[in-house]
Structures are given as C-alpha cells and as structure tokens.
Scaffold this motif. Structure first.
Motif, PDB file in Angstrom:
ATOM      1  N   GLY A 111      52.521 -38.853  -4.193  1.00  0.00           N
ATOM      2  CA  GLY A 111      52.062 -39.576  -5.379  1.00  0.00           C
ATOM      3  C   GLY A 111      52.915 -40.796  -5.694  1.00  0.00           C
ATOM      4  N   GLY A 112      52.537 -41.500  -6.757  1.00  0.00           N
ATOM      5  CA  GLY A 112      53.137 -42.787  -7.108  1.00  0.00           C
ATOM      6  C   GLY A 112      54.652 -42.799  -7.237  1.00  0.00           C
ATOM      7  N   THR A 113      55.217 -41.822  -7.942  1.00  0.00           N
ATOM      8  CA  THR A 113      56.679 -41.838  -8.111  1.00  0.00           C
ATOM      9  C   THR A 113      57.375 -41.540  -6.789  1.00  0.00           C
ATOM     10  OG1 THR A 113      56.372 -39.626  -9.020  1.00  0.00           O
ATOM     11  CG2 THR A 113      56.989 -41.348 -10.573  1.00  0.00           C
ATOM     12  N   ASP A 151      58.486 -29.784  -9.074  1.00  0.00           N
ATOM     13  CA  ASP A 151      58.495 -28.916  -7.896  1.00  0.00           C
ATOM     14  C   ASP A 151      57.463 -27.802  -7.986  1.00  0.00           C
ATOM     15  OD1 ASP A 151      59.730 -27.453  -9.821  1.00  0.00           O
ATOM     16  OD2 ASP A 151      61.527 -26.967  -8.660  1.00  0.00           O
ATOM     17  N   GLY A 152      56.304 -28.112  -8.572  1.00  0.00           N
ATOM     18  CA  GLY A 152      55.235 -27.130  -8.597  1.00  0.00           C
ATOM     19  C   GLY A 152      54.425 -27.215  -9.868  1.00  0.00           C
ATOM     20  N   VAL A 153      53.498 -26.264 -10.011  1.00  0.00           N
ATOM     21  CA  VAL A 153      52.694 -26.176 -11.227  1.00  0.00           C
ATOM     22  C   VAL A 153      53.424 -25.226 -12.172  1.00  0.00           C
ATOM     23  CG1 VAL A 153      50.473 -25.506 -12.207  1.00  0.00           C
ATOM     24  CG2 VAL A 153      50.568 -26.575  -9.938  1.00  0.00           C
ATOM     25  N   TYR A 154      53.596 -25.669 -13.398  1.00  0.00           N
ATOM     26  CA  TYR A 154      54.317 -24.878 -14.386  1.00  0.00           C
ATOM     27  C   TYR A 154      53.342 -24.268 -15.396  1.00  0.00           C
ATOM     28  CZ  TYR A 154      58.975 -26.270 -12.835  1.00  0.00           C
ATOM     29  OH  TYR A 154      60.131 -26.416 -12.111  1.00  0.00           O
TER      30      TYR A 154
HETATM   31  P1  ADP Z   1      51.731 -38.066  -8.815  1.00  0.00           P
HETATM   32  O1  ADP Z   1      52.049 -39.485  -9.095  1.00  0.00           O
HETATM   33  O2  ADP Z   1      52.637 -37.454  -7.810  1.00  0.00           O
HETATM   34  O3  ADP Z   1      50.287 -37.826  -8.498  1.00  0.00           O
HETATM   35  P2  ADP Z   1      51.290 -37.104 -11.507  1.00  0.00           P
HETATM   36  O4  ADP Z   1      52.026 -37.839 -12.570  1.00  0.00           O
HETATM   37  O5  ADP Z   1      49.859 -37.395 -11.303  1.00  0.00           O
HETATM   38  O6  ADP Z   1      52.100 -37.274 -10.148  1.00  0.00           O
HETATM   39  O7  ADP Z   1      51.428 -35.525 -11.761  1.00  0.00           O
HETATM   40  C1  ADP Z   1      52.703 -34.934 -11.949  1.00  0.00           C
HETATM   41  C2  ADP Z   1      52.974 -34.771 -13.447  1.00  0.00           C
HETATM   42  O8  ADP Z   1      52.056 -33.826 -14.001  1.00  0.00           O
HETATM   43  C3  ADP Z   1      54.322 -34.191 -13.777  1.00  0.00           C
HETATM   44  O9  ADP Z   1      55.294 -35.197 -13.865  1.00  0.00           O
HETATM   45  C4  ADP Z   1      54.092 -33.484 -15.114  1.00  0.00           C
HETATM   46  O10 ADP Z   1      54.592 -34.211 -16.215  1.00  0.00           O
HETATM   47  C5  ADP Z   1      52.577 -33.417 -15.247  1.00  0.00           C
HETATM   48  N1  ADP Z   1      52.096 -32.067 -15.573  1.00  0.00           N
HETATM   49  C6  ADP Z   1      51.182 -31.776 -16.556  1.00  0.00           C
HETATM   50  N2  ADP Z   1      50.972 -30.467 -16.642  1.00  0.00           N
HETATM   51  C7  ADP Z   1      51.736 -29.881 -15.680  1.00  0.00           C
HETATM   52  C8  ADP Z   1      51.936 -28.522 -15.264  1.00  0.00           C
HETATM   53  N3  ADP Z   1      51.302 -27.504 -15.852  1.00  0.00           N
HETATM   54  N4  ADP Z   1      52.804 -28.292 -14.247  1.00  0.00           N
HETATM   55  C9  ADP Z   1      53.434 -29.320 -13.642  1.00  0.00           C
HETATM   56  N5  ADP Z   1      53.297 -30.615 -13.995  1.00  0.00           N
HETATM   57  C10 ADP Z   1      52.453 -30.908 -14.998  1.00  0.00           C
END
Ligand code: ADP
Ligand code: ASP
Ligand code: MG
Length: 412
Positions: free
Chosen positions: A4-6, A171-174
C-alpha cells in the motif's frame, strides 16, 4: 504480494519492499507484486482534477488518478533489477485487466494472465500497477479508492496464487482501528464474512470489493506489515509471521461472540416527522430515493400515541445527504410530512462477530454499555452477525472504547 501507499512512500521504503520480494524469490516462490501509489499521491491527483473543474469527465479523472501507480510499479521494477532480480512492470491495460465502464469505481470483469503466468514460471517477478484497469471503451479505468487491494486479490485468483499477502502499515487486522483504540488486539484469523462486514462498516484496512472477491474465489488473504526488517519476518509458508489470515469460518477454531468493532462517519441521518400512518407511506419515501440511486441503510419508524402519524428516521451516505433532502422536498406532497430534519454529525458504530448467531444478549450488552456512558442511540439495525447503532459523532471514541472493553477485546 500487495504493498500500500505508506509502504512505497519514498525510495527508501520501495527498497525495503524490494527486500520483501527478494526474500520470497530466494525461497523459490513465483511472485506477482501489486503496488499502490506513493502515500498521498492519489489524494493530490484527485485535488488537481477538482481544481481543474469541479465537474469533470470521469474518463479523464481516471487517466489522471491512475498515474501514481505507474510511477511506483516502474520504480520497484528498477530497484528489483538493480538487486539482480529479473522483474518487469505492468499497467492495467498491458496485462490486460478488463473492467466495466464505471469510471472511478469500475469492477473487474476478467484478467488475461497467460503471458504473466509464462513469465512467472520463467522466474520473472511481475510488478503490477494496482487500482487500474482497461474499460470496454479502450480507456483506463480505476477501481475506487483503496482499489489496489482488489487488484491484488483479483490477480491472485486469476493466477491461482497460493495466497495474497497484503502488506500495509499495521501488522494485521485488529479488533478495532488501532489508531483509535491503542488497546486493540490483533486477530490471528478472521472469516471472510466478518471481514466483509468490518470493511463495509468502516474498517478501511481492506477495500470491500477485495474481500468479496477473496470470499467468492476462496483466496486466502494475509494482512501483514511491510515495516521492519524483511529478513527478520520469517518466510511465508506453513509458519506464518505476525499478521491476520482472512479465511473460511470453518478454519477458525476459537470463535468469539464479538470479533471486531468498526466506526463509519460516512452516514447522515434524515427524519420525517408526523407522516400520516397509512399503507403506502414508506413507498412514497423510499421509492423516490431509490430512483435517485440513493442507498438507504438504517430505517426506524415510530408511531405517535394516538396512532395517526409516524416518524420515519433513516440514514443515507453522507455524500448523498443534500441530494436526499431535495428529493424528499420534491416528494413532500406525496409523503405528507410536517417536518423534514437531518443531521450530518452522526457516526455508525458496528459490532461484528459470527459467534452472535448462537449467542443471546450481545445486543443488550451494547445498549447497556452505551447507556452507562450517557450515549443516546438514534437508530439501530441488526443482522445475523452484526449490530449497528447510530450515535452523535462526538461520542465516537468513547463508544468504540467502551464497547471494546465490554466485549473483552482489550489487550491486557
Ligand atoms: P494501505 O495504504 O497499505 O492500503 P490503508 O491506510 O488503506 O493502508 O489501511 C491500513 C489502515 O487501516 C491502518 O493504518 C489503520 O489505521 C486502518 N484500520 C482501520 N480499521 C482497522 C482494523 N480493524 N485493523 C487494522 N487496521 C485498521
Ligand atoms: N492509490 C489508490 C488510492 O489511494 C489505490 C490504493 O491505494 O489502493 O485510493
Ligand atoms: Mg488501502
């Protein structure tokens, strides 16, 4: 592997991504990589389109906003090559990844992958620009914000990958957004169905359509972090590193009543007061909204003490709020309401878990917890595996934190 973006925010981060790719290649895996644009890039491009003209051609919007991914796919290919890894970048049209013509939120229809498969088999890493495809009119389309997740899962399904790893900044879904609730706990496994609800209800860690596709095609999706030392994260394989596996419910041994909590600010509330309580009145409200393609979500109807009138409250997407009000104003003679009210400072908090199917009292616990904090509930909806409540947005964090504790999800 999707980044992803970051994870591709600058050259240093792209070099780090390349080391993740190298680890998998060195382990003998065939690797297709999907990349997003550098963090913030797509927002900047969207802003430019709006500045150029507030109402603009969606085909040109796609030509512009898809460009961020072109840069990162090329850069990653160059960095991989400089590390001695055979790699080639691919844009959506070059593969080709075919979509419908809904510019700005196109759906993937098919992916030609014979050529990619041959190259993968020959040991070349494919670096694919996420978020973009080729429309039937031969023009570039984009898949909606966050759409690189969907590119990755669709590609994984097409090439019959063993797994789709989504590398991101957590580092995962929380159990809930760890940025809102630091006590959130990482989940080892989440079922497709639960993840679909969580993503639809506000957990933007995965795009909703990517979860739909993963469920339909049974693609195991593994959410993990791209940060940290790639070589310290261990190999993919039987022993998964830290992260969350999105999989079939049957593969989850320990089922909690509540798996996670999500919050969505994308809703607005509309209330019609003193509507005559007679057959056909709900149709007179909701048919014109449907004809205007406005998606109504929560609906509550209450009857006055003498039974002659009703109040109808419902929610619409925040972006459709103004349009909904004008549709209802236009239909006011048919509906016959005395007052039309609305609120945009609302949030929908949802509690999700497959365990709810077999466990009573989950909703009651939520209502008690919110009452204890003095939080008023404006509307409620439930389904087999979720409960949603609409509350004042000022209470978002308090509500999420309280519910998180009540269901025993806090990391202790
Ligand atoms: P990427 O740029 O890698 O696609 P995103 O910003 O789209 O990343 O998604 C990651 C973000 O999703 C995390 O930084 C977090 O703040 C957010 N997020 C929202 N709900 C959750 C969750 N239940 N578990 C993990 N991350 C979550
Ligand atoms: N770059 C696109 C966006 O910001 C797609 C993505 O990141 O998944 O929406
Ligand atoms: Mg994302």
């Amino acid at each position: 592997m999707k980044f992803g973006g970051t994870s591709v925010a600058d050259l240093d981060r792209i070099r780090n991504v390349a080391r993740h790719v190298k680890r998998e290649v060195d382990a003998g895996n065939e690797v297709a990589v999907v990349v997003s644009a550098m963090a913030g890039k797509t927002n900047e491009l969207v802003r430019l389109c709006r500045e150029a003209a507030p109402l603009h051609d969606a085909r040109e919007y796609d030509a512009i906003v898809s460009s961020g991914e072109q840069v990162t796919s090329g850069l990653l290919a160059i960095v991989l090559q400089s590390m001695g890894i055979d790699a080639r970048s691919w844009l959506g049209w070059q593969i080709a990844l075919h979509t419908d013509e809904a510019h700005g939120s196109a759906r993937i229809q098919s992916i030609e992958c014979d050529m990619l498969r041959q190259r993968l088999a020959a040991g070349q890493v494919a670096v694919v620009a996420g978020f973009q495809g080729l429309g039937p009119n031969n023009r570039v389309t984009t898949l909606g914000r966050g759409g690189s997740d969907t590119s990755a899962v669709a590609l994984a399904a097409a090439i019959e990958a063993d797994r789709c790893d989504i590398y991101t900044d957590v580092d995962g879904v929380y159990t809930t957004d760890p940025r809102i609730v630091p006590k959130a706990t990482r989940l080892d496994r989440v079922s497709y169905e639960e993840m679909l609800e969580l993503a639809s209800l506000g957990a933007k860690v995965l795009q909703v359509r990517s979860v739909e596709l993963a469920m339909v095609h049974s693609v195991p999706v593994f959410v993990r972090s791209s940060f940290g030392d790639p070589d310290a994260q261990g190999l993919s394989g039987a022993n998964l590193p830290d992260g969350t596996l999105i999989c079939d419910e049957e593969e989850i041994v320990e089922k909690q009543n509540v798996t996670g909590i999500a919050a969505s600010k994308d809703e607005a509330q509309i209330s019609l007061r003193n509507v005559p309580d007679k057959p056909g009145v709900a149709a007179s409200v909701f048919v014109p909204l449907a004809e205007a393609h406005i998606n109504v979500d929560m609906i509550v109807q209450t009857i006055s003490a003498d039974g002659s009138t009703a109040d109808i409250t419902f929610t619409v997407p925040a972006t459709d709020y103004d349009r909904s009000l004008s549709v209802l104003e236009s239909a006011s003679a048919d509906i016959g309401f005395q007052l039309l009210e609305g609120a945009e400072d609302v949030v929908k908090i949802s509690i999700v878990g497959v365990g709810m199917r077999s466990h009573a009292g989950v909703a009651a616990e939520a209502f008690r917890a919110l009452a204890d904090k003095g939080i008023n509930i404006r509307a409620i909806t439930t389904s087999e595996i979720k409960i949603s409540v609409l509350i004042d947005s000022a209470y978002t964090e308090l509500a999420v934190r309280s519910l998180h504790s009540v269901y025993g999800l806090d990391d202790v």
